[in-house]
Write a protein that holds these residues in place. Structure first.
Motif, mmCIF file in Angstrom:
data_model
loop_
_atom_site.group_PDB
_atom_site.id
_atom_site.type_symbol
_atom_site.label_atom_id
_atom_site.label_comp_id
_atom_site.label_asym_id
_atom_site.label_seq_id
_atom_site.Cartn_x
_atom_site.Cartn_y
_atom_site.Cartn_z
ATOM 1 N N ASN A 1 -11.129 -6.827 16.627
ATOM 2 C CA ASN A 1 -12.037 -7.330 15.615
ATOM 3 C C ASN A 1 -13.309 -7.782 16.315
ATOM 4 O O ASN A 1 -13.264 -8.677 17.167
ATOM 5 N N PHE B 1 0.829 -1.189 0.000
ATOM 6 C CA PHE B 1 0.000 0.000 0.000
ATOM 7 C C PHE B 1 0.876 1.257 0.000
ATOM 8 O O PHE B 1 1.989 1.247 0.509
ATOM 9 N N LEU C 1 -2.798 -5.944 -4.363
ATOM 10 C CA LEU C 1 -3.237 -7.153 -3.676
ATOM 11 C C LEU C 1 -2.871 -8.388 -4.493
ATOM 12 O O LEU C 1 -2.413 -9.403 -3.962
ATOM 13 N N SER D 1 1.295 -5.632 4.333
ATOM 14 C CA SER D 1 0.486 -6.507 5.162
ATOM 15 C C SER D 1 0.595 -7.925 4.623
ATOM 16 O O SER D 1 0.750 -8.123 3.419
ATOM 17 N N LYS E 1 -3.155 0.466 -3.867
ATOM 18 C CA LYS E 1 -2.824 -0.798 -3.218
ATOM 19 C C LYS E 1 -2.540 -1.871 -4.264
ATOM 20 O O LYS E 1 -3.091 -1.848 -5.356
ATOM 21 N N TYR F 1 -8.324 -0.020 14.960
ATOM 22 C CA TYR F 1 -6.908 0.008 15.323
ATOM 23 C C TYR F 1 -6.572 1.318 16.039
ATOM 24 O O TYR F 1 -7.215 2.348 15.828
ATOM 25 N N LEU G 1 -9.789 -10.099 1.185
ATOM 26 C CA LEU G 1 -9.369 -8.935 0.435
ATOM 27 C C LEU G 1 -10.479 -8.366 -0.416
ATOM 28 O O LEU G 1 -10.529 -7.173 -0.673
ATOM 29 N N THR H 1 -13.260 -4.128 12.245
ATOM 30 C CA THR H 1 -11.904 -4.127 12.805
ATOM 31 C C THR H 1 -11.455 -2.681 13.010
ATOM 32 O O THR H 1 -11.616 -1.846 12.111
ATOM 33 N N ASN I 1 -7.617 -5.118 5.323
ATOM 34 C CA ASN I 1 -6.301 -4.511 5.355
ATOM 35 C C ASN I 1 -6.268 -3.139 4.698
ATOM 36 O O ASN I 1 -5.228 -2.500 4.693
ATOM 37 N N VAL I 2 -7.341 -2.657 4.116
ATOM 38 C CA VAL I 2 -7.366 -1.290 3.624
ATOM 39 C C VAL I 2 -7.926 -0.439 4.748
ATOM 40 O O VAL I 2 -9.105 -0.508 5.076
ATOM 41 N N LEU I 3 -7.065 0.338 5.356
ATOM 42 C CA LEU I 3 -7.447 1.082 6.543
ATOM 43 C C LEU I 3 -7.967 2.456 6.196
ATOM 44 O O LEU I 3 -7.426 3.144 5.320
ATOM 45 N N ILE J 1 -4.615 -7.746 18.113
ATOM 46 C CA ILE J 1 -3.215 -7.312 18.045
ATOM 47 C C ILE J 1 -2.928 -6.483 19.286
ATOM 48 O O ILE J 1 -3.663 -5.566 19.614
ATOM 49 N N LEU K 1 -5.552 6.528 1.690
ATOM 50 C CA LEU K 1 -5.033 5.513 0.792
ATOM 51 C C LEU K 1 -4.854 6.086 -0.609
ATOM 52 O O LEU K 1 -5.779 6.648 -1.190
ATOM 53 N N LEU L 1 -0.751 -3.855 9.661
ATOM 54 C CA LEU L 1 -0.165 -3.078 8.582
ATOM 55 C C LEU L 1 1.122 -2.458 9.123
ATOM 56 O O LEU L 1 1.081 -1.718 10.088
ATOM 57 N N SER M 1 -13.296 -6.823 7.398
ATOM 58 C CA SER M 1 -12.610 -8.111 7.463
ATOM 59 C C SER M 1 -13.298 -9.046 6.489
ATOM 60 O O SER M 1 -14.199 -8.646 5.754
ATOM 61 N N GLY M 2 -12.881 -10.276 6.482
ATOM 62 C CA GLY M 2 -13.542 -11.224 5.612
ATOM 63 C C GLY M 2 -12.849 -11.429 4.292
ATOM 64 O O GLY M 2 -13.418 -11.983 3.370
ATOM 65 N N TYR N 1 0.132 5.216 1.315
ATOM 66 C CA TYR N 1 -0.762 6.173 1.954
ATOM 67 C C TYR N 1 -0.117 7.552 1.877
ATOM 68 O O TYR N 1 1.111 7.685 1.898
ATOM 69 N N ASN O 1 -4.297 -11.733 9.044
ATOM 70 C CA ASN O 1 -3.301 -10.870 9.676
ATOM 71 C C ASN O 1 -3.686 -9.428 9.400
ATOM 72 O O ASN O 1 -3.575 -8.943 8.277
ATOM 73 N N TYR O 2 -4.150 -8.745 10.402
ATOM 74 C CA TYR O 2 -4.651 -7.395 10.220
ATOM 75 C C TYR O 2 -3.567 -6.334 10.405
ATOM 76 O O TYR O 2 -3.842 -5.163 10.364
ATOM 77 N N GLY P 1 -1.867 -9.908 4.861
ATOM 78 C CA GLY P 1 -3.198 -10.242 4.388
ATOM 79 C C GLY P 1 -3.834 -11.365 5.171
ATOM 80 O O GLY P 1 -3.372 -11.730 6.252
#
Lengths: 114, 117
Positions: free
Chosen positions: B50, A34, A51, A94, A49, B33, B99, B31, B104-106, B56, A46, A102, B96-97, A36, A99-100, A96
């Motif tokens: 989450n 990514f 993927l 990430s 990205k 952070y 891509l 999710t 993971n796109v925050l 985390i 963002l 970043l 989540s769930g 940013y 695994n959250y 992916g």
């Protein structure tokens, strides 16, 4: 564990010049990448990205980046920058899946001068 | 409508005090952070939840305690503030769930600048 290296902490350029901001990553497994952007006194937004699929990804504001697996790089480019592109740019990685996490690089300050 | 909102935007306090920063997202993400950005702009994850479950927890002093009353809110409480806690704290959220759904796109909030005197 994954890590990201942004090779330049500051990049000054003149308006309408092309720019490349470099990013290299390290990981033993497949990653998601990514870019940013953080404008002064704002949160992160963002830009683009990667993927999967095409290694050339296009983002907002005319930016694009190319994923190069052999060189473990994900450099950000813009053919002609504007004053308004002045900001801090962060590359992030990430793993992916579930695994959250970043992981960000240290950032590159792009300063566009008139 | 602001997607990820943090309050307060600025916080100035004395060493030893206890303070909280609140975060709310209206994106339907499950999710959330907390990231810390130091004076050199380095961003480091602190916590992630989450569906209200802590997933985390980086090496963060016990003085920092996150709380997620529901999946739209993630608050950060800091006890016994120290000079080194001065930073900008960013809240973020993601779906989540997998891509396809944008995992993971925050999406980040505007940040809360904490200054400890």
């Amino acid at each position: 564990a994954q890590s990201v290296t942004q090779l330049d902490s500051q990049v000054p350029v003149f308006e309408e010049a092309p720019v490349e901001l470099r990013c290299n990553y390290s990981s033993s497994v497949s990653v998601y990448l990514f870019w940013y952007v953080q404008y002064p006194n704002q949160g992160l937004q963002l830009l683009l990205k990667y993927l999967s699929g095409s290694t050339l990804v296009k983002g907002i504001n005319g930016f694009e980046a190319e994923f190069n697996k052999s060189q473990t790089s994900f450099h950000l480019r813009k053919p002609s920058v504007h004053i308004s592109d002045t900001a801090e740019y962060f590359c992030a990685v990430s793993l992916g899946g579930s695994n959250y996490k970043l992981t960000f690089g240290k950032g590159t300050l792009l300063t566009v001068n008139p | 409508d602001t997607a990820v909102s943090q309050t307060p935007k600025y916080l100035v306090t004395q060493m030893g005090n206890d303070k909280s920063i609140k975060c709310e997202q209206n994106l339907g993400h499950d999710t959330m952070y907390w990231y810390k950005q130091d004076s050199k702009k380095f961003l480091k994850i602190m916590f992630s939840y989450n569906n209200k479950e802590l997933i985390i927890n980086e090496t963060v002093p016990n003085r920092f305690s996150p709380k997620s009353p529901d999946k739209a809110h993630l608050n950060l409480h800091i006890n016994s503030l120290e000079l080194g806690d001065s930073a900008v704290y960013f809240c973020a959220s993601s779906a989540s769930g997998g891509l396809v759904s944008g995992a993971n796109v925050l999406t980040f909030g505007a940040g809360s600048r904490l200054t400890v005197l």
